[in-house]
Every structure is written in C-alpha cells, then in structure tokens.
Design a protein around this motif. Structure first.
Motif, mmCIF file in Angstrom:
data_model
loop_
_atom_site.group_PDB
_atom_site.id
_atom_site.type_symbol
_atom_site.label_atom_id
_atom_site.label_comp_id
_atom_site.label_asym_id
_atom_site.label_seq_id
_atom_site.Cartn_x
_atom_site.Cartn_y
_atom_site.Cartn_z
ATOM 1 N N LEU A 251 0.887 -1.183 0.106
ATOM 2 C CA LEU A 251 0.074 -0.009 0.026
ATOM 3 C C LEU A 251 0.952 1.387 -0.171
ATOM 4 O O LEU A 251 0.633 2.220 -0.778
ATOM 5 C CB LEU A 251 -1.060 -0.008 1.110
ATOM 6 N N VAL A 252 1.907 1.316 0.739
ATOM 7 C CA VAL A 252 2.717 2.556 0.675
ATOM 8 C C VAL A 252 3.511 2.697 -0.533
ATOM 9 O O VAL A 252 3.548 3.785 -1.126
ATOM 10 C CB VAL A 252 3.800 2.028 1.852
ATOM 11 N N GLN A 253 3.760 1.730 -1.071
ATOM 12 C CA GLN A 253 4.392 1.876 -2.284
ATOM 13 C C GLN A 253 3.385 2.317 -3.571
ATOM 14 O O GLN A 253 3.952 3.128 -4.529
ATOM 15 C CB GLN A 253 4.750 0.496 -2.925
ATOM 16 N N HIS A 254 2.194 1.952 -3.216
ATOM 17 C CA HIS A 254 0.970 2.572 -4.162
ATOM 18 C C HIS A 254 0.847 4.067 -3.979
ATOM 19 O O HIS A 254 0.656 4.753 -4.819
ATOM 20 C CB HIS A 254 -0.170 1.708 -4.061
ATOM 21 N N ILE A 255 0.809 4.339 -2.689
ATOM 22 C CA ILE A 255 0.766 5.598 -2.345
ATOM 23 C C ILE A 255 1.800 6.551 -2.810
ATOM 24 O O ILE A 255 1.741 7.603 -3.342
ATOM 25 C CB ILE A 255 0.653 5.883 -0.675
ATOM 26 N N ARG A 256 3.104 5.962 -2.799
ATOM 27 C CA ARG A 256 4.157 6.868 -3.553
ATOM 28 C C ARG A 256 3.953 6.810 -4.830
ATOM 29 O O ARG A 256 4.440 8.039 -5.474
ATOM 30 C CB ARG A 256 5.285 6.124 -3.217
ATOM 31 N N ALA A 257 3.484 5.764 -5.624
ATOM 32 C CA ALA A 257 3.388 5.964 -6.934
ATOM 33 C C ALA A 257 2.364 6.774 -7.598
ATOM 34 O O ALA A 257 2.513 7.339 -8.857
ATOM 35 C CB ALA A 257 3.298 4.503 -7.500
ATOM 36 N N VAL B 1 3.391 10.173 12.916
ATOM 37 C CA VAL B 1 4.621 9.733 12.378
ATOM 38 C C VAL B 1 4.242 9.001 11.006
ATOM 39 O O VAL B 1 3.387 8.441 10.987
ATOM 40 C CB VAL B 1 5.170 8.677 13.406
ATOM 41 N N PRO B 2 5.063 9.170 10.081
ATOM 42 C CA PRO B 2 5.070 8.629 8.940
ATOM 43 C C PRO B 2 5.065 6.836 9.182
ATOM 44 O O PRO B 2 6.228 6.506 9.794
ATOM 45 C CB PRO B 2 6.246 9.008 7.968
ATOM 46 N N SER B 3 4.265 6.330 8.737
ATOM 47 C CA SER B 3 4.057 4.826 9.039
ATOM 48 C C SER B 3 5.571 3.996 8.425
ATOM 49 O O SER B 3 5.948 4.252 7.344
ATOM 50 C CB SER B 3 2.784 4.225 8.449
ATOM 51 N N GLY B 4 5.988 3.211 9.142
ATOM 52 C CA GLY B 4 7.309 2.622 8.875
ATOM 53 C C GLY B 4 8.660 3.241 9.727
ATOM 54 O O GLY B 4 9.603 2.651 9.572
ATOM 55 N N VAL B 5 8.376 4.514 10.180
ATOM 56 C CA VAL B 5 9.396 5.040 10.785
ATOM 57 C C VAL B 5 9.407 4.923 12.282
ATOM 58 O O VAL B 5 8.424 5.171 12.754
ATOM 59 C CB VAL B 5 9.255 6.574 10.605
ATOM 60 N N ASN B 6 10.384 4.406 12.851
ATOM 61 C CA ASN B 6 10.554 4.328 14.317
ATOM 62 C C ASN B 6 10.635 5.511 14.932
ATOM 63 O O ASN B 6 11.784 6.378 14.902
ATOM 64 C CB ASN B 6 11.665 3.291 14.617
ATOM 65 N N ALA B 7 9.665 6.125 15.859
ATOM 66 C CA ALA B 7 9.567 7.316 16.286
ATOM 67 C C ALA B 7 10.480 7.553 17.514
ATOM 68 O O ALA B 7 10.686 8.719 17.836
ATOM 69 C CB ALA B 7 8.074 7.583 16.906
ATOM 70 N N ASP B 8 11.160 6.357 17.907
ATOM 71 C CA ASP B 8 11.996 6.513 19.158
ATOM 72 C C ASP B 8 13.395 6.936 18.674
ATOM 73 O O ASP B 8 14.216 7.491 19.368
ATOM 74 C CB ASP B 8 11.798 5.096 19.890
ATOM 75 N N THR B 9 13.961 6.049 17.558
ATOM 76 C CA THR B 9 15.181 5.858 16.914
ATOM 77 C C THR B 9 15.335 6.717 15.673
ATOM 78 O O THR B 9 16.558 6.950 15.425
ATOM 79 C CB THR B 9 15.781 4.566 16.957
ATOM 80 N N GLY B 10 14.377 6.751 14.918
ATOM 81 C CA GLY B 10 14.782 7.127 13.685
ATOM 82 C C GLY B 10 14.905 6.221 12.521
ATOM 83 O O GLY B 10 15.486 6.381 11.397
ATOM 84 N N ALA B 11 15.137 5.269 13.093
ATOM 85 C CA ALA B 11 15.511 3.973 12.191
ATOM 86 C C ALA B 11 14.231 3.588 11.106
ATOM 87 O O ALA B 11 13.174 3.808 11.598
ATOM 88 C CB ALA B 11 15.752 2.492 12.770
ATOM 89 N N VAL B 12 14.298 3.169 10.062
ATOM 90 C CA VAL B 12 13.280 2.770 9.015
ATOM 91 C C VAL B 12 13.951 1.474 8.575
ATOM 92 O O VAL B 12 14.495 0.917 7.597
ATOM 93 C CB VAL B 12 13.336 3.737 7.838
ATOM 94 N N PRO B 13 13.149 0.417 9.250
ATOM 95 C CA PRO B 13 13.516 -0.895 9.087
ATOM 96 C C PRO B 13 13.154 -1.614 7.884
ATOM 97 O O PRO B 13 13.444 -2.630 7.436
ATOM 98 C CB PRO B 13 12.996 -1.946 10.293
ATOM 99 N N GLY B 14 12.263 -0.663 7.097
ATOM 100 C CA GLY B 14 11.486 -1.474 5.799
ATOM 101 C C GLY B 14 11.003 -0.475 5.079
ATOM 102 O O GLY B 14 11.414 0.709 5.052
ATOM 103 N N GLU B 15 9.880 -0.575 4.228
ATOM 104 C CA GLU B 15 9.220 0.226 3.723
ATOM 105 C C GLU B 15 8.546 1.106 4.594
ATOM 106 O O GLU B 15 8.238 1.012 5.538
ATOM 107 C CB GLU B 15 8.334 -0.509 2.786
ATOM 108 N N ALA B 16 8.443 2.481 4.082
ATOM 109 C CA ALA B 16 7.977 3.680 5.141
ATOM 110 C C ALA B 16 7.339 4.612 4.073
ATOM 111 O O ALA B 16 7.773 5.040 2.872
ATOM 112 C CB ALA B 16 8.976 4.480 5.880
#
Length: 494
Positions: free
Chosen positions: A145-151, A161-176
């Motif tokens: 879904l996130v990829q479709h939104i970007r497209a 928080v942007p979904s997929g972003v770790n609000a604690d650390t700033g890490a992005v472990p996958g799609e976001a």
C-alpha cells in the motif's frame, strides 16, 4: 507560560505515552477528545499547506492513529471536501472504533485495502496507518500500500509519525511513508529528527492540542532540538590574543586539503590565530592559498613541542593518518592536556588505544568511526543513534558529535541536542574537516565543550543550507560553507 515553550523538547515513545496517560487520568481529558483535537489540528495543517485541495485520500490503520484519520475524514467532509478512506481491516480499541462509526454514520464509505484496489484520485494523501507504537518493518501487504501511495506522486500528510518510521530512534527497518508534512501531536518525538527519518518526515509541524502547561510539569524531555544561535558581538577593544590560538595537527602525505580546510574553518569561525602542524611538502601550497594560516613543517613529536606551548586549543586528526608519523603526533598532542577536538584518524587511533583526556575534549565521529570506538558495526549505530552517542560520551568522558542526518551532540551526563539543519549536499569530502576547525575555534573563543560542539554543529549545518539555497545541493563543496559561516557568525543571515 504556554505549551509553545516545549516546541524544542524531544521525547521518547514511552514518555509520550506517559503524557497521553497523564492528560487522560490526571487532567481529565478523555482519550476520544484528544483524538478529536488531533483530527481538527490535522485538518488545519492540511489546509495551511494545500489550500486548494478539494479531495483527500485517507489511509487508516486499526489503532488510534487510524482513529485520527477517520475523524479527519469526517471533518473534511463537513468542511465541503471530498474524502475517500481506505482501511487496513477492522478498527481496534474503543476510541478508534468510535471514530470509525462517526465517519460512517456521517455517510462516509470505508474501502478495505487489497492489492488490486485502485487508490482514490486525491489532491493530498493522508497517512493514518500506524503511529508511535510500530517499531518493526511494515507487513508485506501494508508495504505494498505504501508503494502504491508513493506511485501516485501526490503530496502526503502523515499524522503523528510517517508509517514505517521508528519514532523513538529514527530507524526505518523496511518500507515507509515519505511525507511532505508530518503533523505530530502533544510532544515532538525524538526519532523524527535523526537517522533515516529526515528522509521520510518532510516538514515537521508540532501541535500541542491546546493542552495546559500542567501536562509537562512532571516530565523531563529526553533531548532538545537546537535553536539558531551565534556568538555575541566582540568588544571594540578586542585583539587577536583574546580569541585563542588553534593548532591544527594533520595532513600526512597527500592530505594537505584536509588540514587546510580545518585550519581555514577555524579562521573563519573567529579564532585569533591558527597554526598548522603538517608535512613540509604542504607548506608552499598552504602559504600560497591561505597565508593567514601559520603553517609549520613537523617531522616528529619533538618539533611539535613549541607549537603546543603556544596553542590554547588543538584540532587533531584531519589527514593525520595512522602511520608512525601520525601516531607520534597524536600521542604528543593528547599528552599536552589542552582542550581538543578529535576527528578522523584521531578517532581511529583512539579506537585502537583508548585513553582518558586531561582537558575538555570534543569527539566528532561519523557512524563508521563511532562503530569502531564502540566495538560494534554501523548497523548497531543506526539502530539507535541516541543510545550510541550517549554511550560514546560516557565511555570516553567527552562531548561527542555523532554526525549524519540529524547530527546528535551528547555529554557524559546524558544530555543530548539534535541538529535539525543540514542537507544531502553536505555528504561530500571535507565537511568533517570543516566542522573540526569550527568547533576548535569556538573552544578557543571561550565556549565550553558542550557549547562549542552544539553551536559548531548548528552553524556548520546552517551554513550548508545557506550555500545550498544559493546554488543547489548537488556539487556543494566544503569550502562553499566558509562565506555563509562568516555571515551567520556575524548575525547577517540573508
């Protein structure tokens, strides 16, 4: 005092949950009312940034973040906008379920997400999929879904928080989600400003939701966002001796540029005198290009003694190398016990030979150097930059700058400041050498280690933004920052 004084305070996810709980349990504000306030603030934000939007697509997750999205969609419909909602299954939790019912009872239709579903034709897409609670990679169907939104190529407003972003650390472990604007509620989340998060949050807008000052009285922020700052004006009677003498040590064979950038940055940042201890082969070029630098040939540690006696602050590491020459100068410099900035190979040598510092010291590692100093890999640094910079400061008893997007500054007591300036054009050779010289010059002018590091990082990043604003990010050179740096230090940003 108003809630706006907390605009520069950054909180962990656990702290934000505690603030939410306090608002509900102590201040008596129902959770559903907080959700309503968040939705209203989000609609105001959306109309501020996209005043001509007439149709919005809202993507709602199962929890309270999705509840914010349902209420936003309901308010948008009441305001005469068209709102289309796509949801990830059923809502969970009393407030989220109630928000969904309110949207549906007002005539709104909810479309269940599936991979072959066409996304609505919208002027703005609203991400209300997941909030602060998600700290893992998005599931494959949500990532799709996130990829479709970007497209779609349409602008995105992220709620909290942007979904997929770790609000604690700033890490992005996958799609976001990659938002153009993130409107974050009640408290600014520290992870939005560092690591990979700056590439996903866009412009961050904090909304206090009209909560009273009493909410924050029992909570201490985990970190602070830096605010623009510079040095005060000099007294008219000032002379060069009042502004310190920086000795920049480095520039092994083939690295004259590194030590020149460091020395010139120290001059442009206001040091009264700057000497350079380097290889003899570099002297003609240094004298020709920047005669204000007092360049000296140094064969070994004995030749450094007189220079060390005259210096008030040392900048050690740019182009130093890790061979016998660089190691000998490094040991001699550290033994002098002077205030110091340590960078580049000065840090790599420290990782090989840890030792205490006798004077105020600032370390300026990038993630690779930080990993070597902590005996881990860069993935561990990226996973939690806040923990890494605090561990570095504690272990080495120094103020530490962990460089990168959203540079962090920490002291041994655990205090952390976060830099919100800087741009991708600064990811080029020589920028770290420049920062070393700037911080050393600020130490020389009377700042303590924390002040010099925090102010230096901020000035360096803001100068980079000014330079990029003039000519663009791509092709930005470290030396392009020197004139904007001078303007900022003299309070003439424009």
């Amino acid at each position: 005092m108003t809630a706006s004084v907390h605009r520069h305070e950054l909180y962990t996810v656990d702290q934000v949950r505690a603030l939410d709980r306090r608002a509900i349990d102590v201040l008596g504000i129902p959770g559903y009312e907080l959700m309503q306030r968040a939705a209203a603030a989000a609609l105001v934000c959306l109309r501020q940034h996209w005043p001509h939007a007439r149709c919005i697509g809202v993507y709602c997750g199962p929890g309270n973040n999705g509840g914010d999205g349902f209420l936003l969609a309901a308010l948008a419909r009441e305001a005469g906008l068209q709102a289309e909602v796509i949801a990830l299954g059923d809502s969970r939790g009393d407030d989220a379920v109630r928000a969904r019912h309110e949207y549906e009872h007002g005539g709104g239709i909810v479309h269940a997400w599936r991979d072959d579903l066409a996304l609505p034709e919208s002027d703005v897409q609203v991400d209300a999929l997941f909030g602060t609670g998600l700290q893992r990679a998005l599931a494959p169907d949500v990532a799709a879904l996130v990829q479709h939104i970007r497209a779609t190529g349409k602008p995105v407003l992220a709620l909290d928080v942007p979904s997929g972003v770790n609000a604690d650390t700033g890490a992005v472990p996958g799609e976001a989600i990659r938002a153009d604007v993130t409107v974050t509620f009640i408290a600014a989340k520290r992870g939005l400003y560092t690591g990979f998060a700056p590439g996903h949050v866009g412009h961050v807008q904090w909304e206090s939701l009209g909560l009273p000052e009493a909410l924050w009285e029992a909570s201490r922020a985990d970190a602070q966002l830096m605010e623009p700052a510079t040095l005060p004006a000099r007294p008219r009677q000032a002379h060069k001796g009042d502004n310190g003498h920086v000795l920049a040590i480095g520039g092994d064979h083939g690295t004259a540029g590194a030590i020149r950038l460091c020395g010139e940055a120290a001059l442009r940042a206001g040091a009264g005198l700057v000497s350079v201890a380097t290889r003899g082969e570099h002297l003609p070029a240094l004298n020709a290009a920047r005669p204000e630098l007092m360049a000296h040939e140094v064969h070994g540690p004995q030749a450094l003694d007189d220079l060390l006696r005259r210096a008030t602050v040392l900048a050690v590491g740019p182009g130093l190398g890790q061979g016998a020459w660089g190691h000998a100068l490094w040991v001699t410099a550290l033994d002098a016990g002077k205030p110091m900035v340590l960078d580049a190979d000065g840090l790599n040598l420290l990782a090989l030979e840890p030792r205490p510092f006798a004077g105020p010291t600032v370390l300026t590692p990038h993630p690779g150097e930080a990993a070597r100093l902590l005996g881990c890999d860069t993935a561990a640094i990226a996973a939690d930059r806040f923990a890494a910079v605090r561990e570095l400061a504690s272990r080495y008893g120094a103020v530490v700058v962990l460089k990168g997007a959203g540079s962090l500054v920490a002291d041994p007591d655990g205090r952390v400041a976060v830099c919100r300036w800087g741009n991708p054009g600064m990811a080029t050779g020589g920028m770290g050498d420049l920062l070393t010289g700037i911080v050393a010059a600020l130490l020389a002018q009377g700042c303590d280690a924390w002040q010099a590091a925090s102010l230096g990082v901020g000035l360096h990043a803001r100068a980079g933004d000014l330079a990029a604003r003039q000519h663009g990010e791509r092709g930005l050179l470290a030396s392009d920052l020197l004139e904007p740096l001078r303007l900022l230090l003299n309070g003439r940003e424009s």
